[in-house]
Every structure is written in structure tokens, then in C-alpha cells.
Design a protein around this motif. Sequence first.
Motif, PDB file in Angstrom:
ATOM      1  N   TYR A 237     -79.491   3.393 -55.180  1.00 25.21           N
ATOM      2  CA  TYR A 237     -78.330   3.127 -54.324  1.00 25.21           C
ATOM      3  C   TYR A 237     -78.354   3.920 -53.015  1.00 25.21           C
ATOM      4  O   TYR A 237     -77.315   4.262 -52.465  1.00 25.21           O
ATOM      5  N   GLN A 238     -79.558   4.209 -52.527  1.00 19.73           N
ATOM      6  CA  GLN A 238     -79.716   4.872 -51.230  1.00 19.73           C
ATOM      7  C   GLN A 238     -80.444   3.923 -50.278  1.00 19.73           C
ATOM      8  O   GLN A 238     -81.552   3.474 -50.581  1.00 19.73           O
ATOM      9  N   PRO A 239     -79.855   3.597 -49.133  1.00 20.46           N
ATOM     10  CA  PRO A 239     -80.501   2.668 -48.196  1.00 20.46           C
ATOM     11  C   PRO A 239     -81.858   3.176 -47.726  1.00 20.46           C
ATOM     12  O   PRO A 239     -81.991   4.341 -47.324  1.00 20.46           O
ATOM     13  N   GLU A 240     -82.858   2.318 -47.774  1.00 14.75           N
ATOM     14  CA  GLU A 240     -84.222   2.710 -47.398  1.00 14.75           C
ATOM     15  C   GLU A 240     -84.482   2.348 -45.931  1.00 14.75           C
ATOM     16  O   GLU A 240     -85.277   1.467 -45.616  1.00 14.75           O
ATOM     17  N   ILE A 241     -83.826   3.040 -45.014  1.00 11.73           N
ATOM     18  CA  ILE A 241     -83.949   2.637 -43.610  1.00 11.73           C
ATOM     19  C   ILE A 241     -85.302   3.014 -43.016  1.00 11.73           C
ATOM     20  O   ILE A 241     -85.730   2.413 -42.033  1.00 11.73           O
ATOM     21  N   SER A 242     -85.979   3.988 -43.608  1.00  9.38           N
ATOM     22  CA  SER A 242     -87.296   4.363 -43.078  1.00  9.38           C
ATOM     23  C   SER A 242     -88.318   3.255 -43.271  1.00  9.38           C
ATOM     24  O   SER A 242     -89.364   3.232 -42.605  1.00  9.38           O
TER      25      SER A 242
ATOM     26  N   ASN B 146     -69.372   4.527 -52.240  1.00  7.13           N
ATOM     27  CA  ASN B 146     -68.365   3.657 -52.819  1.00  7.13           C
ATOM     28  C   ASN B 146     -68.979   2.251 -52.870  1.00  7.13           C
ATOM     29  O   ASN B 146     -69.363   1.729 -51.820  1.00  7.13           O
ATOM     30  N   PRO B 147     -69.164   1.684 -54.061  1.00  2.89           N
ATOM     31  CA  PRO B 147     -68.507   1.998 -55.330  1.00  2.89           C
ATOM     32  C   PRO B 147     -69.354   2.753 -56.357  1.00  2.89           C
ATOM     33  O   PRO B 147     -68.862   3.099 -57.422  1.00  2.89           O
ATOM     34  N   GLN B 148     -70.634   2.998 -56.085  1.00  3.82           N
ATOM     35  CA  GLN B 148     -71.538   3.450 -57.149  1.00  3.82           C
ATOM     36  C   GLN B 148     -71.361   4.924 -57.523  1.00  3.82           C
ATOM     37  O   GLN B 148     -71.710   5.331 -58.631  1.00  3.82           O
ATOM     38  N   GLY B 149     -70.876   5.750 -56.594  1.00  2.00           N
ATOM     39  CA  GLY B 149     -70.679   7.162 -56.888  1.00  2.00           C
ATOM     40  C   GLY B 149     -71.941   7.989 -56.839  1.00  2.00           C
ATOM     41  O   GLY B 149     -71.982   9.098 -57.382  1.00  2.00           O
ATOM     42  N   THR B 150     -72.994   7.490 -56.181  1.00  2.00           N
ATOM     43  CA  THR B 150     -74.211   8.284 -56.036  1.00  2.00           C
ATOM     44  C   THR B 150     -74.078   9.219 -54.831  1.00  2.00           C
ATOM     45  O   THR B 150     -73.339   8.940 -53.887  1.00  2.00           O
ATOM     46  N   VAL B 151     -74.804  10.313 -54.895  1.00  2.00           N
ATOM     47  CA  VAL B 151     -74.776  11.314 -53.822  1.00  2.00           C
ATOM     48  C   VAL B 151     -76.144  11.357 -53.155  1.00  2.00           C
ATOM     49  O   VAL B 151     -77.171  11.504 -53.817  1.00  2.00           O
ATOM     50  N   ALA B 152     -76.144  11.227 -51.831  1.00  2.00           N
ATOM     51  CA  ALA B 152     -77.397  11.331 -51.082  1.00  2.00           C
ATOM     52  C   ALA B 152     -77.817  12.793 -51.011  1.00  2.00           C
ATOM     53  O   ALA B 152     -77.034  13.648 -50.575  1.00  2.00           O
ATOM     54  N   PRO B 153     -79.033  13.122 -51.444  1.00  2.00           N
ATOM     55  CA  PRO B 153     -79.494  14.512 -51.365  1.00  2.00           C
ATOM     56  C   PRO B 153     -79.682  14.945 -49.922  1.00  2.00           C
ATOM     57  O   PRO B 153     -79.844  14.115 -49.020  1.00  2.00           O
ATOM     58  N   LYS B 154     -79.669  16.240 -49.708  1.00  2.00           N
ATOM     59  CA  LYS B 154     -79.781  16.760 -48.353  1.00  2.00           C
ATOM     60  C   LYS B 154     -81.083  16.334 -47.688  1.00  2.00           C
ATOM     61  O   LYS B 154     -81.122  16.082 -46.471  1.00  2.00           O
ATOM     62  N   GLU B 155     -82.156  16.219 -48.452  1.00  2.00           N
ATOM     63  CA  GLU B 155     -83.435  15.809 -47.888  1.00  2.00           C
ATOM     64  C   GLU B 155     -83.335  14.417 -47.277  1.00  2.00           C
ATOM     65  O   GLU B 155     -83.920  14.139 -46.224  1.00  2.00           O
ATOM     66  N   TYR B 156     -82.616  13.521 -47.950  1.00  2.00           N
ATOM     67  CA  TYR B 156     -82.410  12.170 -47.417  1.00  2.00           C
ATOM     68  C   TYR B 156     -81.640  12.242 -46.106  1.00  2.00           C
ATOM     69  O   TYR B 156     -81.972  11.562 -45.130  1.00  2.00           O
ATOM     70  N   LEU B 157     -80.590  13.060 -46.069  1.00  2.00           N
ATOM     71  CA  LEU B 157     -79.769  13.194 -44.868  1.00  2.00           C
ATOM     72  C   LEU B 157     -80.577  13.764 -43.707  1.00  2.00           C
ATOM     73  O   LEU B 157     -80.440  13.315 -42.560  1.00  2.00           O
ATOM     74  N   ILE B 158     -81.430  14.727 -43.999  1.00  2.00           N
ATOM     75  CA  ILE B 158     -82.293  15.289 -42.952  1.00  2.00           C
ATOM     76  C   ILE B 158     -83.226  14.217 -42.407  1.00  2.00           C
ATOM     77  O   ILE B 158     -83.415  14.090 -41.185  1.00  2.00           O
TER      78      ILE B 158
END
Length: 402
Positions: A157-162, A182-194
Motif C-alpha cells: 500500500y505504498q505508491p511506487e512513484i520511482s 486512509n483506508p489501509q492504515g499502513t505507515v510509510a517508513p522514513k526511508e520511503y519519505l526520504i
Amino acid sequence: MYNHQIDKLTDYPFKRLDALLSGINPPKDKVPIMMSIGEPQHPAPNIISKELNKNSNLWNRYPSARGTIEFRSSVKKWLLKRFDLNENFLSIEKNILPLAGSREGLYMSAQLTVSEKVIGKKPIVLIPNPFYQVYLGAAVLSNASVHMLNLNDNNNYQPEISALDRETLERTSTYFICNPSNPQGTVAPKEYLINIINLARRFNFTIISDECYSEIYTKTPPPSLLEAAHDIGEGLKNIMVFNSLSKRSSAPGLRSGFVAGDELLIEKFFKLRSHASAVQPLPLMAAATKLWEDEKHVIENRNLYKEKIFDAIRIINNKVKFKTPEGGFFLWLNVKDGSKVALDLWGKAGIKVLPGRFLCRQDENGLSPGDEYIRVALVNSKAQTIDAIKNITEILSISGNY
């Protein structure tokens, strides 16, 4: 005459749900329970009424679009502590603005970030699918091309924009992300955000990070896009972070939030909002200021959601396919046919849930990543929630939708 871009929008999910359930009455011996909308039902903190009474003399004053120094200072202090940021990372004059709830700010953000042309073509707005409907409204009414990023188990549930092609990234003006999702409740790890910040700076698009569920989590506190930018060490360029008191403080009626981020974008946003936005009245802003300064009620609120989530896990006991949400207060249940199950639950038990397809955009074949799901909001009392989850599990087991 009207703006025909509006015709490109679907009806809002709750109107579609009303249409789906039209003509079906819940059992007369059941008290209906609304689990379709993420409207917190926990008691609002007493801080609100206390501060409204204390600041009642401010109702006859127009508020500034910049808000009060006290509000921006309380937000900055909270952000620094919550995400372990350096004191000089944020300026209350340059990096923070108040919002009348994060929803209106998220909608207006596209008017700020979507330009007329990108490399000579219509700009693209990237939106996760499923999504908060405001993102789509913002993109469509800004006359952008919408590019949906389907979310599922395979990509956690993390968008693969790369993985997007170069032209799409070059045309991208805005990327909406919700963390926790929302709605899945998954958390993007900091590495993904970086990684997405680095990508945004490489291709010069803006990340709009919706973090309204950041303070409701089951284990580890979710990271912020601000935290990732802080770790990179190159300032706040290309990012805007939105948060509010609706979920954190069970105060959706207060209509209070903030945006923090890129100095240039914040200044341009202030200019836009000075022309167009409803600014929160000063007594409400005074109450919001005190709420951002208090963590006791937030901890109590979070613990109650955790209890209900773990109650649901215990009751469901692997009878229905879903992942324990890392953040937020929704269950995203795979029931094979979300619309059919929503009809069954309302007609048989008076439980109103939201079919997952109503949170998605369908592809050319009429399919979406939410077709098999229902979203269940654990916003009611603990006793009501336990009773409802028991009924949902029983009905799904009998019908074979699990």
C-alpha cells in the motif's frame, strides 16, 4: 453556466452509499451504528469549552490568514518535540499557517502547486488509489491530468512513484500522500519519505503530505515528511505537510489544522488564502492553541483506539482477511465483494460500512483496487464497537464472504 470540470467528479462516497442502501431498512430490533465515516465520537477535551469561554471577547475581531503568533508557536513547539527537529528548522513566520481544518487546505493546495503547463503539456497530479476524495477534487478543478497509483498487498500500500517513466515524472506538479494511509492504515517508513523527497527535488514537483492520522497508532509513532526532510538536511523545499485536530483531539467540529513546509510555497499559499479562504475565528484558534500544547488527552484518545483495534483482532480471529492497521482507526477488510457486504450488513444488522470501491477510481474495465473491500471506522464507543464487530464477523462467516 458553470465550470464543467465538476462533471468529471464522481459523487462523494457517502452520497453513493446512500444511493446503494436506498430502499433497504435495517432490522427494527437493531439500533443502527454508523461505521462508514471517520468521524471521531470520543468525548472532546474540556480544554475547548474552557478556552472558548475565556476568549469570548474575541468574537468581534477578524482573524488574520496568518493566524496568531501563539497558535503558530504552539504548532512549532509540537512539531519540534514530536519529530525531534532542530529549533531553527521551522520558522513561525515563514513555514507555518493555520487552516480551518486540513480538508480545505488540501483542496486549495492544488491551486497553488498545479501550473498551467509542465514541459509544454498539461501537468500531472499523482494520487494513491484508494484515496481521500478531496485530492481528486483538487486535481480535477485545477485542470490537471490525474495519474492514479494503485495500492495493494503487493506494494504494501505504498505508491511506487520511482517506477514511473521519466516523462510522467517530468510532467508531475503534485504528489498527494496520506501517512498513515486512509483506508489501509499502513505507515510509510522514513526511508520511503526520504526517497520521494529526493525524487520531488530532482523533478521539481511538490509533495502534499496529509498526516491527519499521525497521532493514532498501534505501535511505533509514524514519521513525518518534515522528519525525513530534516534528516536529509537541505531544508523544506518541495514539501507541504498538513495536519489537524479532528482525529488527534476528537475535535472535527472545531475545524482547525495547519500546514507547514517550503518557505516559498507557504508565502504563496498565504497570498492565495488571503483572497479565498475561511480563516478560523480567534476564540477557536485560542482553543486549538491549547490543544496542541496538551498531550494527555491525545494519549487517552490513542489508547482507546488501540483497545478497539485489538478487540477487533481478537473477535475476527483470522476469519476475515485484513492487516492490523499501523495507524488510523479503520479496518480495511477483504470480503470479496464490498458493495454486496455493505448491503448485507445494513439490511441484516443495521451496521453501515463503506464499500472500498467508493474510495477508488475505476479503470477502463470498471475495476478498482477497492472492489473486494469494506472500510470499517472504529469511531464509536468500545461497547458498540465490540458488538458491531461480532455481528460483522458472524454475518461474513455465514455468507462465506471472508
